[in-house]
Design an enzyme around this catalytic site. Structure first.
Site, PDB file in Angstrom:
ATOM      1  N   HIS A 185       0.801  -1.219   0.000  1.00  0.00           N
ATOM      2  CA  HIS A 185       0.000   0.000   0.000  1.00  0.00           C
ATOM      3  C   HIS A 185       0.837   1.274   0.000  1.00  0.00           C
ATOM      4  CE1 HIS A 185      -3.293  -2.795   0.500  1.00  0.00           C
ATOM      5  NE2 HIS A 185      -3.962  -1.862  -0.148  1.00  0.00           N
ATOM      6  N   GLU A 425     -11.702 -10.200  -5.872  1.00  0.00           N
ATOM      7  CA  GLU A 425     -10.268 -10.246  -5.538  1.00  0.00           C
ATOM      8  C   GLU A 425      -9.894 -11.521  -4.794  1.00  0.00           C
ATOM      9  OE1 GLU A 425      -9.180  -6.855  -3.108  1.00  0.00           O
ATOM     10  OE2 GLU A 425     -11.050  -6.936  -1.976  1.00  0.00           O
ATOM     11  N   ASP A 449      -4.868  -8.114  -4.863  1.00  0.00           N
ATOM     12  CA  ASP A 449      -5.099  -9.260  -3.984  1.00  0.00           C
ATOM     13  C   ASP A 449      -5.329 -10.527  -4.794  1.00  0.00           C
ATOM     14  OD1 ASP A 449      -4.853  -8.503  -1.262  1.00  0.00           O
ATOM     15  OD2 ASP A 449      -6.618  -7.242  -1.491  1.00  0.00           O
ATOM     16  N   CYS A 496      -9.573  -2.305 -10.910  1.00  0.00           N
ATOM     17  CA  CYS A 496      -9.048  -1.201 -10.103  1.00  0.00           C
ATOM     18  C   CYS A 496      -7.728  -1.561  -9.431  1.00  0.00           C
ATOM     19  CB  CYS A 496     -10.074  -0.748  -9.069  1.00  0.00           C
ATOM     20  SG  CYS A 496     -10.440  -1.993  -7.837  1.00  0.00           S
TER      21      CYS A 496
HETATM   22  C1  PEP Z   1      -6.793  -4.874  -5.082  1.00  0.00           C
HETATM   23  O1  PEP Z   1      -6.649  -5.774  -4.252  1.00  0.00           O
HETATM   24  O2  PEP Z   1      -6.495  -5.002  -6.295  1.00  0.00           O
HETATM   25  C2  PEP Z   1      -7.324  -3.567  -4.679  1.00  0.00           C
HETATM   26  C3  PEP Z   1      -7.589  -2.630  -5.562  1.00  0.00           C
HETATM   27  O3  PEP Z   1      -7.479  -3.352  -3.354  1.00  0.00           O
HETATM   28  P1  PEP Z   1      -6.267  -2.979  -2.361  1.00  0.00           P
HETATM   29  O4  PEP Z   1      -5.037  -2.784  -3.213  1.00  0.00           O
HETATM   30  O5  PEP Z   1      -6.647  -1.751  -1.646  1.00  0.00           O
HETATM   31  O6  PEP Z   1      -6.190  -4.186  -1.528  1.00  0.00           O
HETATM   32 MG    MG Z   2      -7.632  -5.606  -2.326  1.00  0.00          MG
END
Ligand code: PEP
Ligand code: MG
Length: 533
Positions: A185, A425, A449, A496
């Site tokens: 993140h 995911e 994920d 996303c």
């Molecule tokens: C993902 O897992 O692709 C996602 C967009 O969520 P995050 O990266 O916040 O886990």
């Molecule tokens: Mg995610």
């Protein structure tokens, strides 16, 4: 001059002076920083600091709080607590923070087992004290001068999501770390600022103030370059800036593929600042508002009102363009200390995201109400993270309905047809996509994920970064299965995850039948160009 290289990077170029984020601080899982005796010394200082802090607070407190604080002071001197921690450092070889954490967990478990309500309640006091000790032990040592000199290259062992609030990303030219991966993140936050990142770099070979050439186009870092190397790099930088300016002119055009299909390019956002940047950068809306960053700003949970104001502001900034708000996705590498959740062996497979929201309606309901209230100001969609079973979406929908009924009774406006979608995911969501597509209003593929769960490769572990590859055929097949199910049920499907921002991935995603992408703001223009090529 030294040149170091890595395979793990977030693209871009930057030149700047190294600014060190002190190593070894920040979380309770850290390895010892010194000998057991040195760890004991660190511990002693942390006890002094907490003792002092509690003493000062007690001096200013009213009677009832003073009673609690003096109980805390007593507990701080409890030999069981001291001996437990000491034993773990001296005999167990643990770092001071880890020893505190483990000893406290054991003590809490003991209180749990006591058949006396009053004593059982003391468990919360233990947790409180341990939290204070941990803060005193792991508090960041600061990152040097304030404000950070513009264009500095932040160098660290690791950047945690919780650092986001402490570092002014606007002033950074680049980030260089030893640990982490492109979908951790911290890297996602850096990308949202358009900051290049190199991970997997032996940072001990860099000193504070060294001049660094960060080439995150080919994954190399040059430390203290000679004149010729620096001049060549300057030329490369100038060329890249010209290319960026040219791309920006495309940002506000609608992306249409060569065969005439319109593809919306939304942006990912973690804050109102991100939303503003995205809309100014040509985004067709917000495809993923990561609400958890709002929760991570403070030491307590944000109220319904505070959340409503943030979501409403996002909607107003978007001015008619859709905003997809994802409900709390905490857990994994995103900690929320105020929830006081126990440490888990496998946090990415544990109590996280929708699992927490469904188990804790007192957290989920205010969030849902805030999102619903924001929907009175413009198009909003609710996105549920980490869905694995049909029961979860049904349960979430029933809570959303309860919130709608409450708002109806209170005469508060909201969009009664607000779409409710799910993050796809987990492998379970892909395998059951046909069933989910009958119950969700839209899909959003969370490939960050999804890639780790399909390939059994931790998204944050640099050691297996070669295996963690969203272009792996298994991941591409999962995308196709999901898009097919969506198409057959007539619901939209967006991507996303960071994959949507990968130039190599855009075309394969569109060929799979994905109909929109959500990317970090700095790459909106480039993504639109690739779609149209
Ligand atoms: C993902 O897992 O692709 C996602 C967009 O969520 P995050 O990266 O916040 O886990
Ligand atoms: Mg995610």
């Amino acid at each position: 001059m030294t040149t170091l290289s890595t395979r793990t990077y977030v693209k871009g170029l930057a030149k700047g002076k190294a600014l060190f984020l002190k190593k070894g601080c920040g979380h309770s899982h850290e390895a010892p920083q010194g000998s057991p005796e040195e760890e004991m010394e660190r511990l002693g200082k942390a006890f002094d600091r907490v003792r002092n802090d509690i003493g000062e607070a007690a001096a200013k407190a009213g009677e009832s709080l003073r009673e609690i604080l003096s109980a805390h002071l007593e507990m701080l001197e409890d030999p069981m607590l001291h001996d437990g921690i000491q034993d773990k450092i001296l005999s167990g070889g643990l770092s001071a923070p880890q020893a505190v954490k483990e000893a406290c967990e054991e003590l809490q478990a003991m209180f749990d087992a006591i058949d006396d309500e009053y004593l059982r309640a003391r468990k919360d006091d233990v947790r409180d004290i341990c939290g204070q000790l941990l803060s005193a032990l792991t508090e960041k040592a600061g990152i040097g001068p304030s404000p950070i000199p513009q264009g500095s290259v932040l160098v660290a062992e690791e950047i945690l999501p919780s650092d986001a609030g402490k570092v002014d990303f606007n002033r950074l030219g680049a980030i260089v770390t030893r640990l982490g991966s492109i979908t951790s993140h911290a890297a996602i936050i850096a990308r949202s600022y358009g900051i290049p990142v190199l991970m997997g770099i032996p940072v001990e070979r860099i000193n504070d103030g060294d001049l660094l050439l960060v080439n995150a186009l080919d994954g190399t870092l040059t430390v203290n370059p000679d004149e010729k190397t620096e001049a060549e790099f300057d030329k490369l930088l100038a060329k890249e800036m010209a290319r960026g300016a040219e791309a920006s002119s495309q940002a506000f055009k609608t992306a249409v593929t060569r065969d005439g299909k319109t593809i919306m390019v939304y942006a990912n956002a973690g804050s109102i600042g991100d939303v503003r940047k995205a809309i100014e950068g040509g985004a067709d809306g917000i495809g993923l508002f990561r609400s958890e960053f709002l929760f991570m700003q403070d030491e307590s949970l944000p109220s319904e009102e505070k959340q409503y104001e943030a979501y409403r502001d996002a909607v107003l900034i978007c001015n008619g363009k859709p905003v997809t708000i994802r409900t709390l996705d905490i857990g994994g590498d995103k900690a929320l200390p105020c929830l006081g959740l126990p440490r888990e062996e496998n946090p990415f497979l544990g109590f996280r995201a929708i699992r927490i929201s469904l188990a804790r309606p007192e957290i989920f309901k205010p969030q849902v109400r805030a999102i619903l209230r924001a929907s009175a100001h413009g198009p909003v969609r609710i996105l549920l993270p980490m869905i694995t079973t049909l029961d979860e979406i049904r349960h979430a929908r029933s809570i959303i309905s309860q919130c709608m009924n409450e708002l109806d009774r209170e005469n508060i406006a909201y969009d009664k047809a607000i779409p409710v979608g799910i993050m796809v995911e987990t492998p379970a969501a892909v395998l059951m996509a046909d069933e989910f597509s009958k119950e969700a209003d839209f899909f959003s593929l969370g490939t960050n994920d999804l890639t780790q769960y399909i390939l059994a490769a931790d998204r944050g572990n640099n050691a297996i970064s070669e295996l963690y590859d969203h272009m792996n055929p298994a991941v591409l097949r999962a995308v196709s299965i999901t898009a097919k199910a969506a198409r057959e049920s007539g619901i939209p499907v967006c991507v996303c995850g960071e994959m949507a921002a990968d130039e190599q991935a855009v075309k394969p995603l569109l060929e799979s039948g994905v109909d929109s992408l959500s990317v970090p703001a700095p790459v909106i223009a480039k993504t639109k160009i690739i779609i149209s090529e």
